[in-house]
Design a protein around this motif. Structure first.
Motif, mmCIF file in Angstrom:
data_model
loop_
_atom_site.group_PDB
_atom_site.id
_atom_site.type_symbol
_atom_site.label_atom_id
_atom_site.label_comp_id
_atom_site.label_asym_id
_atom_site.label_seq_id
_atom_site.Cartn_x
_atom_site.Cartn_y
_atom_site.Cartn_z
ATOM 1 N N PHE A 1 0.839 -1.193 0.000
ATOM 2 C CA PHE A 1 0.000 0.000 0.000
ATOM 3 C C PHE A 1 0.873 1.241 0.000
ATOM 4 C CE2 PHE A 1 1.122 0.288 4.344
ATOM 5 C CZ PHE A 1 0.526 1.381 4.967
ATOM 6 N N PHE A 2 0.235 2.377 -0.336
ATOM 7 C CA PHE A 2 0.922 3.666 -0.304
ATOM 8 C C PHE A 2 0.381 4.433 0.900
ATOM 9 C CE2 PHE A 2 1.351 8.170 -1.703
ATOM 10 C CZ PHE A 2 2.738 8.203 -1.716
ATOM 11 N N PRO A 3 1.232 4.771 1.878
ATOM 12 C CA PRO A 3 0.737 5.212 3.180
ATOM 13 C C PRO A 3 0.489 6.712 3.350
ATOM 14 C CG PRO A 3 3.095 4.894 3.298
ATOM 15 C CD PRO A 3 2.690 4.531 1.904
ATOM 16 N N ILE A 4 0.944 7.548 2.422
ATOM 17 C CA ILE A 4 0.831 8.987 2.671
ATOM 18 C C ILE A 4 -0.632 9.394 2.571
ATOM 19 C CG2 ILE A 4 1.672 11.269 2.052
ATOM 20 C CD1 ILE A 4 3.787 9.215 3.025
ATOM 21 N N ASP A 5 -1.129 9.981 3.649
ATOM 22 C CA ASP A 5 -2.564 10.256 3.779
ATOM 23 C C ASP A 5 -2.776 11.689 4.252
ATOM 24 O OD1 ASP A 5 -5.232 10.399 4.373
ATOM 25 O OD2 ASP A 5 -5.223 8.815 5.889
ATOM 26 N N PRO A 6 -2.940 12.636 3.317
ATOM 27 C CA PRO A 6 -3.152 14.026 3.730
ATOM 28 C C PRO A 6 -4.581 14.335 4.149
ATOM 29 C CG PRO A 6 -3.137 13.899 1.353
ATOM 30 C CD PRO A 6 -2.845 12.505 1.859
ATOM 31 N N GLY A 7 -5.429 13.312 4.187
ATOM 32 C CA GLY A 7 -6.820 13.539 4.573
ATOM 33 C C GLY A 7 -7.724 13.544 3.364
ATOM 34 N N ALA A 8 -7.600 14.548 2.530
ATOM 35 C CA ALA A 8 -8.384 14.611 1.303
ATOM 36 C C ALA A 8 -7.920 13.542 0.325
ATOM 37 C CB ALA A 8 -8.244 15.997 0.671
ATOM 38 N N ASP A 9 -8.795 13.170 -0.610
ATOM 39 C CA ASP A 9 -8.408 12.213 -1.647
ATOM 40 C C ASP A 9 -7.672 12.973 -2.742
ATOM 41 O OD1 ASP A 9 -8.106 9.866 -3.025
ATOM 42 O OD2 ASP A 9 -10.109 9.914 -3.931
ATOM 43 N N ALA A 10 -6.496 13.457 -2.383
ATOM 44 C CA ALA A 10 -5.695 14.285 -3.279
ATOM 45 C C ALA A 10 -5.081 13.447 -4.386
ATOM 46 C CB ALA A 10 -4.601 14.995 -2.483
ATOM 47 N N SER A 11 -4.690 14.110 -5.485
ATOM 48 C CA SER A 11 -3.993 13.427 -6.570
ATOM 49 C C SER A 11 -2.528 13.236 -6.190
ATOM 50 C CB SER A 11 -4.100 14.232 -7.867
ATOM 51 O OG SER A 11 -3.349 15.427 -7.781
ATOM 52 N N ILE A 12 -1.927 12.183 -6.728
ATOM 53 C CA ILE A 12 -0.518 11.917 -6.450
ATOM 54 C C ILE A 12 0.350 13.057 -6.993
ATOM 55 C CG2 ILE A 12 1.407 10.343 -6.829
ATOM 56 C CD1 ILE A 12 -0.714 9.252 -4.919
ATOM 57 N N GLY A 13 -0.020 13.615 -8.147
ATOM 58 C CA GLY A 13 0.738 14.739 -8.690
ATOM 59 C C GLY A 13 0.687 15.949 -7.782
ATOM 60 N N GLY A 14 -0.509 16.262 -7.280
ATOM 61 C CA GLY A 14 -0.636 17.392 -6.360
ATOM 62 C C GLY A 14 0.093 17.159 -5.056
ATOM 63 N N MET A 15 0.023 15.934 -4.549
ATOM 64 C CA MET A 15 0.733 15.603 -3.312
ATOM 65 C C MET A 15 2.243 15.735 -3.497
ATOM 66 S SD MET A 15 -1.564 12.303 -2.154
ATOM 67 C CE MET A 15 -0.418 11.750 -0.896
ATOM 68 N N THR A 16 2.722 15.340 -4.672
ATOM 69 C CA THR A 16 4.150 15.477 -4.953
ATOM 70 C C THR A 16 4.533 16.946 -5.067
ATOM 71 O OG1 THR A 16 4.116 13.354 -6.140
ATOM 72 C CG2 THR A 16 5.993 14.805 -6.542
ATOM 73 N N SER A 17 3.709 17.717 -5.761
ATOM 74 C CA SER A 17 4.016 19.126 -5.982
ATOM 75 C C SER A 17 4.056 19.928 -4.694
ATOM 76 C CB SER A 17 2.980 19.744 -6.934
ATOM 77 O OG SER A 17 3.149 19.248 -8.241
ATOM 78 N N THR A 18 3.242 19.550 -3.710
ATOM 79 C CA THR A 18 3.211 20.291 -2.448
ATOM 80 C C THR A 18 3.991 19.587 -1.344
ATOM 81 O OG1 THR A 18 1.094 19.247 -1.885
ATOM 82 C CG2 THR A 18 1.013 21.407 -2.931
ATOM 83 N N ARG A 19 4.641 18.474 -1.660
ATOM 84 C CA ARG A 19 5.409 17.696 -0.666
ATOM 85 C C ARG A 19 4.514 17.355 0.522
ATOM 86 N NH1 ARG A 19 11.022 20.284 -0.076
ATOM 87 N NH2 ARG A 19 9.696 21.926 0.697
ATOM 88 N N ALA A 20 3.385 16.744 0.227
ATOM 89 C CA ALA A 20 2.367 16.461 1.232
ATOM 90 C C ALA A 20 2.845 15.409 2.227
ATOM 91 C CB ALA A 20 1.089 15.988 0.541
ATOM 92 N N SER A 21 2.113 15.315 3.331
ATOM 93 C CA SER A 21 2.432 14.275 4.318
ATOM 94 C C SER A 21 1.135 13.768 4.942
ATOM 95 C CB SER A 21 3.420 14.798 5.360
ATOM 96 O OG SER A 21 3.005 16.010 5.926
ATOM 97 N N GLY A 22 0.755 14.265 6.123
ATOM 98 C CA GLY A 22 -0.511 13.853 6.718
ATOM 99 C C GLY A 22 -0.350 12.954 7.914
ATOM 100 N N THR A 23 -1.393 12.140 8.155
ATOM 101 C CA THR A 23 -1.530 11.474 9.445
ATOM 102 C C THR A 23 -0.502 10.376 9.691
ATOM 103 O OG1 THR A 23 -3.166 9.943 8.511
ATOM 104 C CG2 THR A 23 -4.010 11.956 9.513
ATOM 105 N N MET A 24 0.014 9.729 8.645
ATOM 106 C CA MET A 24 0.937 8.610 8.865
ATOM 107 C C MET A 24 2.396 8.965 8.621
ATOM 108 S SD MET A 24 -1.013 5.082 7.882
ATOM 109 C CE MET A 24 -1.883 5.452 6.360
#
Length: 479
Positions: free
Chosen positions: A141-164
């Protein structure tokens, strides 16, 4: 420096809307539109910042199409704004100068999975939930969970992280390689699939978090992780905020590899009870999750419960069935709506700071006093395992005085975090909302970022007006 104007802004310069649309149609057919409703949808997000719609929205389906669109925009000197799921919180995808919005939603294929290497290559429009559904039968599985069902491209662009992130890291720790279309139309790959490399500059990390200001991400290679054999979640109530924070700090310092530890203050718990009907005491809580084998999860949980008891934690409630866990974490994911339930008709200014975990209690204590003194309603929710927390400052959109009070509060919060050797943004990115704080945090390093931007994107067509302000003109400089 950026000198773009919206399409149709300069008569006779070859950038009229009709000409631009005709040339885009030659690339993508009917997947380019200037319809007001579509433009409006792509000019706003979940942020409180004013909407800024693009002039045109294009829906590419291949890297080759992205290259052709970028080459056209470079020729016509049009701004390009990549767009994912629209969940950003700092105006990251607002089209401040109009131009062309690249909606990457149709580039949503999982290209290849390598189970033996535990990695996957995807297009940027794939969302995290879509990816994990695809991976369900692989044992990964892919564990990065910013809460919203964000796109992988957007998560990469903003260096997202989240609960895990406390256990699995952030996007920067889980992106192995990128394919990026540069402002000159070239497509480059930043790395191979090897788990480590010392080959030159780390371009993968450069583009991860660049918010589309250096290029358009068209493929992402991600690390995957084994699905845990057992998962257990729990909630625990605390007499006050400091007791909850000290428990989280002690848990991390004790080396317990907790997968998630989330803080919710009493005000947020009231909102969650209103929105999700949890029926929990309206006092500060920690939400925990543990991953591993059955025996290992049990040991972690016992240790966490003992540490919580040392700080006055009471009423540990376990959620071991998938249904119970889903209900608990679904409520946590919907804290935005839970906060809004506290003040119907309000809009949330969502803050985002991160400090060293040893300074977290100090920062939260001072912030709680500031909230009380300001008279604002601002429930707290935080990924306290890594020192990151947010407030939902609830304001009436048409109340100018309250908006200014909220902005002043946010300014004090960010300055407080930076003074404690923290950051102005743990995961939301800079966008337009944090630009003025970046020099305070990083000093001359911002000039280095600006030099990189000018070298890679000299015409500043890539998401202009984000992260930092343009270089002030030098006297006598005709540019």
């Amino acid at each position: 420096m950026s000198n773009q104007t919206p399409i149709d802004g300069v008569p006779g310069d070859g950038r009229s809307l009709s000409i631009t649309m005709a040339r885009l149609a030659a690339i993508v057919g009917d997947r380019a539109t200037s319809a007001p409703g579509v433009r409006s949808d792509h000019g706003r997000s979940e942020a409180y910042h004013a909407a800024s719609p693009p002039d045109v929205v294009v829906f590419p389906e291949t890297t080759a199409e992205v290259q052709a669109i970028v080459a056209l925009c470079r020729e016509l000197n049009l701004p390009i704004v990549p767009f994912g799921a629209g969940t950003s919180l700092e105006g990251n995808a607002a089209a401040l100068h109009g131009g062309v919005c690249l909606d990457m939603g149709r580039m949503n294929k999982v290209i290849e999975v390598h189970p033996e290497d535990m990695d996957v290559r995807v297009q940027p429009g794939v969302t995290r939930k879509q990816l994990n559904a695809y991976l369900r039968d692989t044992g990964l599985f892919f564990p990065i969970d910013p809460g919203a069902d964000a796109s992988i491209g957007g998560m990469t662009s903003t260096r997202a992280s989240g609960t895990m992130a406390v256990r699995y890291g952030t996007m920067k720790d889980n992106v192995l390689s990128l394919e990026v279309v540069l402002p000159d139309g070239r497509a480059i790959r930043t790395a191979q699939r090897a788990r480590k490399s010392a080959a030159g500059y780390d371009l993968t990390r450069l583009f991860t978090g660049a918010e589309g200001t250096l290029g358009v991400i068209t493929e992402i290679t991600l690390k995957l992780h084994p699905q845990p054999e057992a998962i257990s979640s729990a909630v625990c109530a605390f007499p006050d905020l400091q007791a909850a924070v000290n428990t989280a700090i002690a848990l991390i310092q004790s080396g317990v590899p907790v997968a998630r530890v989330e803080l919710l203050d009493a005000v947020m718990m009231r909102g969650m009870n209103l929105h999700s009907k949890l029926g929990l005491p309206e006092v500060p809580h920690l939400f925990f999750e543990f991953h591993g084998s059955q025996a290992y999860v049990g040991e972690q949980a016992e240790t966490a419960q003992a540490i919580a008891a040392d700080f006055g934690g009471q009423g540990f409630q376990w959620a071991t069935s998938p249904e119970e866990r889903s209900r608990l974490w679904h409520a946590r994911e919907n804290t935005l709506y839970a906060g809004l339930a506290l003040r119907p008709g309000a809009k949330a200014m969502i803050t985002d700071v991160c400090v060293p975990i040893s300074r977290l209690a100090e920062c939260l204590d001072a912030t709680s006093a500031d909230i009380a003194e300001s008279g604002l309603i601002a429930p707290v929710v935080g990924h306290v395992g890594d020192g990151n927390f947010h407030l939902l400052v609830l304001i009436k959109p048409d109340d100018g005085e309250e908006l200014q009070r909220a902005k002043a509060f946010n300014d004090r919060l960010i300055r407080r975090a930076i003074a404690l050797e923290g950051t102005c943004t743990g995961e939301h990115g800079v966008g337009v909302g944090k630009m003025d704080f970046l020099p305070l945090e990083l000093g001359d390093a911002v000039d280095v970022m600006r030099l990189l931007k000018e070298a890679i994107d000299p015409a500043s067509i890539m998401n202009p007006g984000k992260i930092f302000r343009a270089r002030p003109p030098v006297e006598g400089d005709a540019s």
